[in-house]
Design an enzyme around this catalytic site. Structure first.
Site, short mmCIF file in Angstrom:
data_model
loop_
_atom_site.label_atom_id
_atom_site.label_comp_id
_atom_site.label_asym_id
_atom_site.label_seq_id
_atom_site.Cartn_x
_atom_site.Cartn_y
_atom_site.Cartn_z
N SER A 109 0.75 -1.12 0.16
CA SER A 109 0.01 -0.03 -0.07
C SER A 109 1.05 1.24 -0.10
O SER A 109 1.73 1.65 -0.87
CB SER A 109 -0.82 0.00 1.18
OG SER A 109 -1.97 1.10 1.21
N ASP A 246 -2.53 6.30 -3.38
CA ASP A 246 -1.41 5.54 -2.62
C ASP A 246 -0.94 4.59 -3.40
O ASP A 246 -1.53 4.22 -4.55
CB ASP A 246 -1.93 5.21 -1.14
CG ASP A 246 -2.85 4.02 -1.23
OD1 ASP A 246 -3.61 3.98 -2.37
OD2 ASP A 246 -3.09 3.31 -0.22
N ASP A 248 -1.33 1.37 -3.85
CA ASP A 248 -2.11 0.10 -4.22
C ASP A 248 -3.50 0.78 -4.76
O ASP A 248 -4.46 0.08 -5.15
CB ASP A 248 -2.35 -0.85 -3.30
CG ASP A 248 -3.34 -0.50 -2.26
OD1 ASP A 248 -3.26 0.62 -1.61
OD2 ASP A 248 -3.64 -1.64 -1.50
N ASP A 250 -5.96 2.03 -3.15
CA ASP A 250 -7.63 1.83 -2.47
C ASP A 250 -7.69 3.13 -1.64
O ASP A 250 -9.00 3.18 -1.01
CB ASP A 250 -7.21 0.60 -1.41
CG ASP A 250 -6.22 0.90 -0.25
OD1 ASP A 250 -5.58 2.00 -0.38
OD2 ASP A 250 -6.42 0.02 0.36
#
Length: 451
Positions: A109, A246, A248, A250
């Protein structure tokens, strides 16, 4: 060493904490646990081999970890579709859309490039329950009968499925973004292709930064944790809005044309009001954590929208949303959950929905976000104290005095860390000076009363 699984799968420094051997063993154990639990082919009518989809962010370590995960699954008799570099929410969506039995995302992440992680998803695109993760951990390294010949899993590339995800995102929109100029910061992460593509197909004119991953530069000075470059780019280019994801993707944060940051609370406020105006905000309710700014809660109360509070963490937000049937929730950090369209926080989805409101209203994002006034918020992490003493009488008395002084113009939150010998002191007040003074005073009480 404690529980291997954290709140978002297994994470650590790749090659040190998270090795190829561990990634392979996790995948083998996951295949056994999910198979024994009847999760494979459940409700699909299929009786062939189970199928897993595997995606990753562009970290260099993701290459060897992906190979290890794929090897573990295929050697356990699971067919694998390699999705390549895609956001976490894309993997969650495609797990369901492709009829897979499980999904695996390799990402850390917003963490720096040396870190990485492995997260398993159910066939419905949700994070595995704690009990299943515990069972996977328990069965690491167990002896097993290995499939041979035609029983081994087969592996194929499915990189073209990224377009299916983008098409899904666009299908959630009721309007277009024509005329909007947007700067997109992809954090040199998983969304560097699909996010600009989705925004352009929706009609926006797009300029990108942080869209050249080299495996080592993910989240490095860019993305939702480093907004300075995006702020400068928005102002210098005269763009209408900036969007930052960010690693990843999400989560997302935004920047108004003035360069002002629009955080997750403000994004939720804009979306909540838009959904309520369309009669699509379930029970006129939004779910947020205790860390959401008091200004958000005041704005929602003034608009007749109820706010349900949860503990910090998007998993707790999701639990409350599912329990109450609510369709909007999230965190100040930019994790926004829109359960009408996704099973998890989806930064690209959130940005499309937010920009859609901007385009439809024909008003600047700064004006829309001004529906809430962010109360000055000061957070002090008091380290090297006994977090079990966060409710001792001396501290409780000091909090009561502070709350009395603040009245309805502020609030106090004392929260012990879940993992460190630390107690967090958060104060919101009408002025920054008052918040700083009161937080400092309470922090001193924590240091003496909780030693």
């Amino acid at each position: 060493m404690g529980r291997l699984f954290g709140t978002d799968g297994v994470r650590g420094v790749a090659g040190s904490d998270l090795t190829a051997e561990l990634a392979m063993e996790l995948s083998v154990a996951a295949a056994h646990v999910l198979g024994d639990a009847g999760a494979f082919n459940a409700g699909t009518g299929r009786h062939d081999r189970p199928v897993a989809v595997v995606g990753r962010d562009p970290r260099a370590s993701g290459e060897f970890l992906e190979a290890a995960v794929v090897a573990g699954l295929a050697s356990s008799g699971v067919d694998v579709l390699r999705l390549g570099v895609l956001p976490t929410p894309a993997v969650a969506y495609l797990t369901t859309a492709l009829g897979a039995d499980t999904g695996v995302m390799i990402t850390a992440s917003h963490n720096p490039a040396p870190d990485n992680g492995v997260k398993f998803l159910t066939r419905t695109g949700h994070k595995l329950p704690d009990a299943v993760e515990n069972e996977i951990e328990r069965r690491l390294g167990e002896k097993w009968e290995r499939p041979v010949g035609a029983a081994v899993g087969r592996v194929r590339e499915a990189y073209g499925e990224a377009d299916r995800y983008v098409s899904h995102l666009l299908s959630t929109m009721t309007g277009r973004l024509d005329g909007l100029r947007v700067v997109v910061d992809c954090a040199n992460g998983a969304a560097h292709v699909v996010a600009p593509e989705a925004l352009r197909r929706a009609g926006a004119t797009v300029e990108t930064i942080g869209a050249s991953p080299d495996g080592l530069n993910i989240n490095s000075g860019v993305g939702s944790t480093h907004l300075e470059r995006l702020q400068e780019a928005v102002v210098s280019s005269g763009a209408d809005v900036g969007i930052a994801y960010d690693g990843d993707a999400d989560r997302c944060l935004a920047v108004a044309h003035t360069g002002e940051v629009v955080d997750g609370d403000q994004i939720m406020a804009v979306l909540a009001l838009a959904l309520r105006a369309e009669g699509r905000l379930t029970a006129d309710t939004v779910v947020a954590t205790v860390m959401s700014n008091l200004g958000f809660k005041i704005a929602m109360r003034n608009a007749g929208i109820e706010v349900i509070e949860t503990a910090v963490g998007d998993r707790y937000v999701l639990e409350a949303m599912k329990a109450g049937g609510y369709n909007l929730g999230g965190e100040q950090s930019g994790h926004v959950l829109m359960l009408d369209h996704a099973t998890t926080g989806d930064g690209v989805l959130t940005s499309l929905q937010l920009l859609q409101v901007v385009a439809r209203e024909g008003r600047p994002l700064a004006e829309l976000a001004s529906v809430m006034t962010r109360m000055p918020q000061v957070l002090i992490n008091v380290k090297d104290v006994d977090r079990a003493k966060a409710s001792v009488p001396e501290l409780s008395a000091a909090v009561a005095v502070a709350e009395s002084e603040l009245g309805e113009t502020g609030r106090v939150l004392i929260r012990p860390s879940g993992t460190e010998p630390m107690i967090r002191v958060m104060v919101e007040a009408a002025s920054a000076e008052q918040a700083e003074l009161m937080a400092g005073r309470l922090a001193e009480v924590v240091r003496t009363a909780c030693a």
